[in-house]
Design an enzyme around this catalytic site. Structure first.
Site, PDB file in Angstrom:
ATOM      1  CD  GLU A 385       8.044  -6.984   4.991  1.00 16.93           C
ATOM      2  OE1 GLU A 385       8.445  -6.203   4.115  1.00 16.93           O
ATOM      3  OE2 GLU A 385       6.975  -7.611   4.889  1.00 16.93           O
ATOM      4  CB  THR A 521      -4.726  -2.006  -2.217  1.00 19.49           C
ATOM      5  OG1 THR A 521      -3.739  -1.850  -1.194  1.00 19.49           O
ATOM      6  CG2 THR A 521      -4.845  -3.466  -2.619  1.00 19.49           C
TER       7      THR A 521
END
Ligand SMILES: *[C@@H]1O[C@H](CO)[C@@H](O)[C@H](O)[C@H]1NC(C)=O
Ligand SMILES: *[C@@H]1O[C@H](CO)[C@@H](O)[C@H](O)[C@H]1NC(C)=O
Ligand SMILES: *[C@@H]1O[C@H](CO)[C@@H](O)[C@H](O)[C@H]1NC(C)=O
Ligand SMILES: *[C@@H]1O[C@H](CO)[C@@H](O)[C@H](O)[C@H]1NC(C)=O
Ligand SMILES: *[C@@H]1O[C@H](CO)[C@@H](O)[C@H](O)[C@H]1NC(C)=O
Ligand SMILES: *[C@@H]1O[C@H](CO)[C@@H](O)[C@H](O)[C@H]1NC(C)=O
Ligand SMILES: *[C@@H]1O[C@H](CO)[C@@H](O)[C@H](O)[C@H]1NC(C)=O
Ligand SMILES: *[C@@H]1O[C@H](CO)[C@@H](O)[C@H](O)[C@H]1NC(C)=O
Ligand SMILES: *[C@@H]1O[C@H](CO)[C@@H](O)[C@H](O)[C@H]1NC(C)=O
Length: 545
Positions: A385, A521
């Site tokens: 992440e 997106t």
């Protein structure tokens, strides 16, 4: 047809001539020599077996969701329960629809189409995020409408009347509209419903302000009611003309938070990662959507892209071959990046192709290759992440350039980054960028990497009735499951993983300026504005008996 690209350089004119067959490729001496066009592929190689395996994963995920969570938002696959994390309107169903359409997964398409007219967008007990609701629900509905009335018209039911889908999109937007009723027109991202109202937020971020304009403009163009697009564009105006100067530490590269009362920037801290990311993404995508109305957006993207190359490029001390982008606090760099930011390579490639600027494509490919390393270097083959590195060109004793923690030195020495947050939440950005790299080059290496990534995710995240986010990409078993299957797993990861191996179609990204769709997106393909898209060829699919 050649896109009306408004780059009146000698280079662009030569390219236009060559494309129109009016001239041979000139090679001029000296400073006038045109940059070569990005090498574009002559053909792509579909891989039906891999595409089929991705579709199998989609079906597993959908069946688990449909059995244990539908019509709630998300599946908790370990416990076979559900979560209403996106207001309880069936987020996974709406997010999965455009992927099911792209895959031609007719059973799933039918199940979702039956459901859509029944969603009650008037009521929810939890806070409504304008941004999340726009990119997932509004984007998903508009995309389905565009696909079903465009290249897939006639494929699902003879009536071809998809009015109910557009009506739901409009109804939802009518409820969300109140978000823009602020003194400045910068939207309040947090709403409550029944009745719709703002929650009195004092500020909003550039990603949540700047990632509405594609969906809201599309809704206006489809309904003929210009209000929606104008609202989103008004909020965006403060980002196109940032004030005061603290909000623009490098030309085109902005701070993050904007005062809702007056549209002024509150800080100069930003990056290509979360909270900022898709603001930059949409600048160039709006130009792809409509190169007449959104020229200024394109110019701001070019300014941001050039500053990125000039100021943010960073190479790790242990792996100078890698290129990451630093984040910034005013003009001080922070050598940190994120899985979220790894869309940057794909966005540079899309921009370079759209603007006929091979240097953006080449730069994007470097970013893609480097983000791929965040996958290939971990035990699971999945990227973390958040990651950090030490910058080669900044003094090693500088306070913004610390070394890795002692227990990650060995990892850093071979990998070129260390892990600052070990999780993986079924995010798409690395595979998304590999998709654009493949479309730009035709190099099957990128298909191979995307396949490796898919296999790693499929192996590590499969659990119970579906797939789950995991805690540690550098533990052999993924470090445990969070028991959560994000709706964007359907919309994005599985779509890009599929499309990179799928045959040509009207929604595949085209390098020859003949695009018919642009992806929002959330990876929902939105039809390019009328007059700027390629003529649609209808796809007729034999429906399964
Ligand atoms: C709104 O939803 C809540 C929770 O499902 C429910 O209790 C309430 O009755 C609903 N209100 C209306 C007016 O539908
Ligand atoms: C399309 O369907 C809607 C309801 O979903 C209906 O109101 C409308 O009359 C239909 N239009 C046509 C042309 O059949
Ligand atoms: C935001 O703008 C309002 C109106 O100009 C002002 O009163 C307020 O102090 C500003 N907030 C911040 C945090 O600067
Ligand atoms: C950034 O600049 C502003 C205005 O000069 C200053 O108030 C702030 O402390 C700076 N922030 C950082 C992190 O340097
Ligand atoms: C870093 O080291 C250089 C050379 O030894 C020294 O001149 C400089 O003051 C040091 N900077 C910091 C922030 O310690
Ligand atoms: C490194 O040490 C920190 C602090 O003790 C610990 O939290 C972390 O899990 C360790 N990381 C690795 C990769 O061993
Ligand atoms: C990592 O590389 C640095 C710089 O080359 C070296 O000083 C250090 O000993 C290496 N550490 C490990 C654990 O390999
Ligand atoms: C992440 O990096 C920051 C800044 O170096 C550090 O303060 C924090 O402890 C790191 N967190 C983890 C989990 O490594
Ligand atoms: C993906 O995972 C599923 C579920 O564990 C498995 O059945 C399938 O064979 C895997 N596919 C690939 C290509 O590894």
């Amino acid at each position: 047809m050649v896109h009306p690209v408004k780059v009146f350089s000698l280079f662009a004119i030569l390219v236009l001539e060559c494309e129109a067959g009016l001239g041979k490729r000139h090679v001029l001496p000296g400073p006038l020599q045109p940059r070569p066009r990005a090498q574009t592929p002559k053909s792509y190689r579909a891989n039906p077996e891999r595409a089929g395996a991705v579709r199998d994963a989609f079906d597993i995920s959908w069946r688990g969701y449909y059995e244990y969570a539908f019509p709630h938002d998300s599946l908790r696959p370990v416990t076979n329960t559900w979560s209403d994390d996106r207001n309880g309107w069936g987020a996974s169903a709406v997010d999965a629809l455009s992927t099911a359409l792209v895959m031609g997964d007719d059973q799933v398409v039918a199940e979702i189409l039956d459901f859509i007219p029944n969603i009650n967008f008037d009521n929810t007990t939890t806070e409504v995020s304008l941004f999340e609701t726009t990119i997932r629900y509004l984007g998903g509905l508009l995309s389905a409408y565009d696909l079903l009335t465009g290249p897939l018209s006639g494929s699902y039911g003879p009536s071809g009347n998809w009015t109910a889908i557009l009506a739901q999109a409009k109804h939802l937007a009518d409820n969300l509209k109140v978000a823009f009723a602020t003194p400045s027109g910068v939207p309040d991202n947090s709403l409550r419903f029944l009745p719709p109202r703002t929650t009195g937020s004092t500020d909003n971020g550039i990603a949540t302000i700047g990632t509405l304009v594609l969906e809201w403009t599309r809704l206006s163009d489809l309904t003929g009611d210009e209000t929606y697009g104008l609202l989103a564009q008004k909020g965006e105006d403060y980002l196109l003309h940032p004030r005061p100067s603290i909000g623009e530490p490098f030309p085109g590269l902005l701070g993050t938070n904007v005062n809702i009362s007056n549209g002024m920037f509150l800080d100069g801290e930003g990056g290509w990662g979360g909270s900022d990311d898709s603001f930059y993404e949409y600048l160039i995508k709006m130009y792809l959507y409509d190169p007449v109305r959104f020229v200024e957006y394109k110019e701001r993207w070019v300014t941001a892209a050039d500053s990125t190359i000039k100021y943010l490029v960073s190479h790790p001390t242990s792996r100078p071959d890698l290129t990451f982008l630093a984040m910034w606090q005013n003009r001080t760099l922070d050598f940190v990046s994120e899985h979220l930011a790894c869309f940057n390579g794909g966005n540079f490639i899309l921009g370079g192709i759209t603007l006929n600027e091979p240097r953006y494509v080449d730069f994007g490919l470097k970013l893609v290759d480097s983000c791929y390393e965040t996958y290939s270097q971990t035990v699971t083959g999945i990227g973390p992440e958040v990651f950090r590195w030490q910058d080669l060109n900044t003094p090693l004793n500088a306070t913004n350039n610390p070394p890795p923690p002692a227990n990650q030195t060995t990892f850093y020495n071979t990998s070129g980054f260390w892990i600052n947050n070990t999780g993986y939440v079924l995010r798409p950005e690395v595979i998304e960028s590999l998709y654009y790299a493949y479309r730009a080059t035709g190099d099957t290496k990128y298909q191979g990497w995307a396949w490796e990534a898919f296999v790693a995710i499929n192996r590590t995240c499969a659990v119970g009735s579906g797939y789950s986010s995991i805690r540690n990409v550098n533990a052999p078993d993924g470090g445990g499951f969070t028991n959560f299957q994000e709706s964007f797993w359907f919309a994005e990861v599985l779509k890009y993983s599929y499309m990179i191996h799928a045959e040509e179609s009207p929604w595949q990204f085209k390098v020859d300026h003949n695009n018919e769709f642009v992806f929002n997106t959330e990876a929902h393909p939105v039809k390019i504005a009328a007059g700027h898209e390629r003529k649609s060829r209808r796809i007729r699919r034999d429906t399964e008996a």
